[in-house]
Design a protein around this motif. Structure first.
Motif, short mmCIF file in Angstrom:
data_model
loop_
_atom_site.label_atom_id
_atom_site.label_comp_id
_atom_site.label_asym_id
_atom_site.label_seq_id
_atom_site.Cartn_x
_atom_site.Cartn_y
_atom_site.Cartn_z
N GLU A 7 -47.90 -1.79 -37.29
CA GLU A 7 -47.29 -2.72 -38.23
C GLU A 7 -47.30 -2.16 -39.65
OE1 GLU A 7 -47.68 -7.39 -38.48
OE2 GLU A 7 -49.14 -6.47 -39.84
N GLY B 193 -52.09 -1.82 -32.90
CA GLY B 193 -51.00 -2.73 -33.28
C GLY B 193 -50.95 -2.93 -34.78
N LEU B 194 -52.11 -3.01 -35.37
CA LEU B 194 -52.21 -3.18 -36.82
C LEU B 194 -51.67 -1.95 -37.54
CD1 LEU B 194 -55.37 -4.85 -38.26
CD2 LEU B 194 -54.26 -3.05 -39.52
N LYS C 108 -43.58 -2.13 -32.38
CA LYS C 108 -42.44 -3.04 -32.36
C LYS C 108 -41.33 -2.45 -33.25
CE LYS C 108 -45.31 -7.17 -31.82
NZ LYS C 108 -45.82 -8.39 -32.46
N ALA D 278 -41.19 -10.82 -39.00
CA ALA D 278 -42.52 -11.44 -38.93
C ALA D 278 -43.19 -11.45 -40.30
CB ALA D 278 -43.39 -10.68 -37.93
N LEU D 279 -42.92 -10.43 -41.11
CA LEU D 279 -43.53 -10.35 -42.45
C LEU D 279 -42.67 -11.02 -43.51
CD1 LEU D 279 -44.83 -6.64 -42.40
CD2 LEU D 279 -46.14 -8.74 -41.99
N VAL E 205 -55.72 -3.49 -30.37
CA VAL E 205 -55.40 -4.41 -31.45
C VAL E 205 -55.31 -3.64 -32.77
CG1 VAL E 205 -56.22 -6.38 -32.81
CG2 VAL E 205 -56.39 -6.43 -30.31
N VAL F 267 -64.45 -6.32 -36.63
CA VAL F 267 -64.58 -5.97 -35.19
C VAL F 267 -65.78 -5.07 -34.91
CG1 VAL F 267 -62.10 -6.22 -34.78
CG2 VAL F 267 -63.02 -3.96 -35.32
N ALA G 146 -60.26 -6.69 -41.13
CA ALA G 146 -60.18 -6.71 -39.66
C ALA G 146 -61.06 -5.61 -39.08
CB ALA G 146 -58.73 -6.52 -39.22
N LEU H 150 -51.66 -6.95 -46.78
CA LEU H 150 -51.84 -6.33 -45.46
C LEU H 150 -53.00 -5.35 -45.45
CD1 LEU H 150 -48.11 -5.65 -44.48
CD2 LEU H 150 -49.60 -7.44 -43.59
N GLY I 153 -56.23 -7.28 -45.46
CA GLY I 153 -56.43 -7.85 -44.13
C GLY I 153 -56.87 -6.80 -43.13
N ALA I 154 -56.28 -5.62 -43.25
CA ALA I 154 -56.65 -4.54 -42.32
C ALA I 154 -58.10 -4.11 -42.55
CB ALA I 154 -55.71 -3.36 -42.49
N GLN J 299 -59.57 -2.64 -25.55
CA GLN J 299 -58.87 -3.85 -26.01
C GLN J 299 -58.88 -3.92 -27.53
OE1 GLN J 299 -57.24 -5.91 -23.94
NE2 GLN J 299 -58.60 -7.00 -22.55
N ILE J 300 -60.05 -3.67 -28.10
CA ILE J 300 -60.18 -3.74 -29.57
C ILE J 300 -59.37 -2.62 -30.24
CG2 ILE J 300 -61.81 -3.70 -31.50
CD1 ILE J 300 -63.98 -4.62 -29.47
#
Lengths: 204, 122
Positions: A72, A68-69, A123, A131-132, A65, A161, A157, A150, A153-154, A61-62
């Protein structure tokens, strides 16, 4: 800044070239930890031993995510490169950073699959651009600010986690990914003329 | 003693101790921008759902965002208490949820929550 080679661009280019030489010596899946390398290398016995003490479903799951990052980030650099706002001096740096994110993506996809998960799909760039709020970007500084935000943030992130991974090997991978993103953030910050934080622990 | 003196100057309000000090929305904004924007925006769904309006919203209900089954079925509304537990250990608070990002420091969590409340019109 948008039309000519600036001091910031030169700093960025020099820093990235240096970083790229180091990365070339590393390369591909060697960025991954022992556990992840074992998974990717098809060492099923070693992988199964690692998984016995972990929660692969939670880790997947992690990792998804994180994937996805990375998807993006790859889109964001494509959008930036195609915007017409990035100068010729900066474009190779953006391509290099995007290359790092593609390596991250590929390693994450391989690991997710090895752990029995299904990697999330990317996406469309148009959806990411919306979105951005890419339509609001007017010049190269705007583009660099978005990338800077970004990347920071990455980095945060990936650090945030780490406590959630049941597999310490994957936690180490997350730290390595955070280090790459921090490198990007620092280069972008230098290009933008931002001062380094006077206080320690400025990431995380 | 220092704490008591500091509290005494707060416009004559009663002193309940430092744990009830006002949350710092500005600091919460800085923390949110540094730690949350890798995945979240205020106005758009990205890796995570948009954050404007999250305070007071029922979990798992932002239109257009694909939630985990765990969060869709969670059923709770986001409050100070539930957001604090979520940010402290999302996987423990909502097992099966996708978010693994945790904020370990309680003061950081309360300031981030104060910021999220401020952008939610609450």
């Amino acid at each position: 800044m948008a039309s000519s080679t600036s001091k910031g661009e030169l700093i960025m280019d020099t820093t990235v070239n240096s970083g790229r030489r180091k990365l070339l010596r590393v390369g591909g899946t060697s960025l991954l930890s022992a556990t992840a390398v074992a998974l990717l290398a098809g060492c099923e016995r070693m992988a199964s031993q690692a998984q016995a003490q972990t929660n692969p479903a939670g880790d997947v799951q992690i990792l998804n995510v994180a994937l996805g990052l990375e998807h993006e980030a790859i889109s964001a650099y494509s959008i930036a490169a195609g915007s017409g706002l990035v100068s010729k001096a900066v474009l190779p740096v953006a391509v290099t950073f995007q290359g790092h994110h593609k390596e991250h993506r590929d390693a994450l996809i391989a690991t997710i699959r090895k752990l029995g998960g299904t990697p999330v799909a990317a996406k469309p760039d148009a959806e990411v651009a919306k979105a951005l709020n890419a339509a609001s970007l007017k010049n190269q500084t705007d583009v660099l600010r978005l990338a800077q935000r970004l990347e920071r943030g990455a980095a945060n992130a990936y650090l945030g986690v780490i406590p959630s991974f049941s597999d310490k090997g994957l936690a180490q991978v997350s730290a390595k990914l955070a280090s790459d993103e921090t490198g990007h953030w620092i280069v972008l910050s230098q290009a933008l003329g931002d001062a380094l934080s006077p206080k320690a622990f400025y990431v995380g | 003693m220092d704490t008591l003196l500091a509290c005494a100057v707060l416009a004559g309000q009663l002193c309940f101790g430092p744990q009830l000090a006002a949350n710092d929305v500005n600091r919460g904004k800085e923390l949110w921008e540094a730690r949350c924007t890798g995945c979240h925006s205020l106005e758009a769904n990205r890796i995570g759902p948009l954050h404007r309006g999250v305070f007071g919203r029922k979990a798992g209900t932002v239109p257009g965002f694909s939630y985990s089954t765990a969060l869709k079925n969670f059923g709770q509304t986001w409050t100070e208490a539930s957001l604090d537990k979520w940010l402290a250990a999302p996987g423990q608070f909502v097992p099966g949820s996708r978010m693994g990002f945790a904020v370990g420091d309680a003061n950081d969590r309360s300031d981030i929550i104060a910021y999220l409340k401020s952008v939610s019109g609450r």
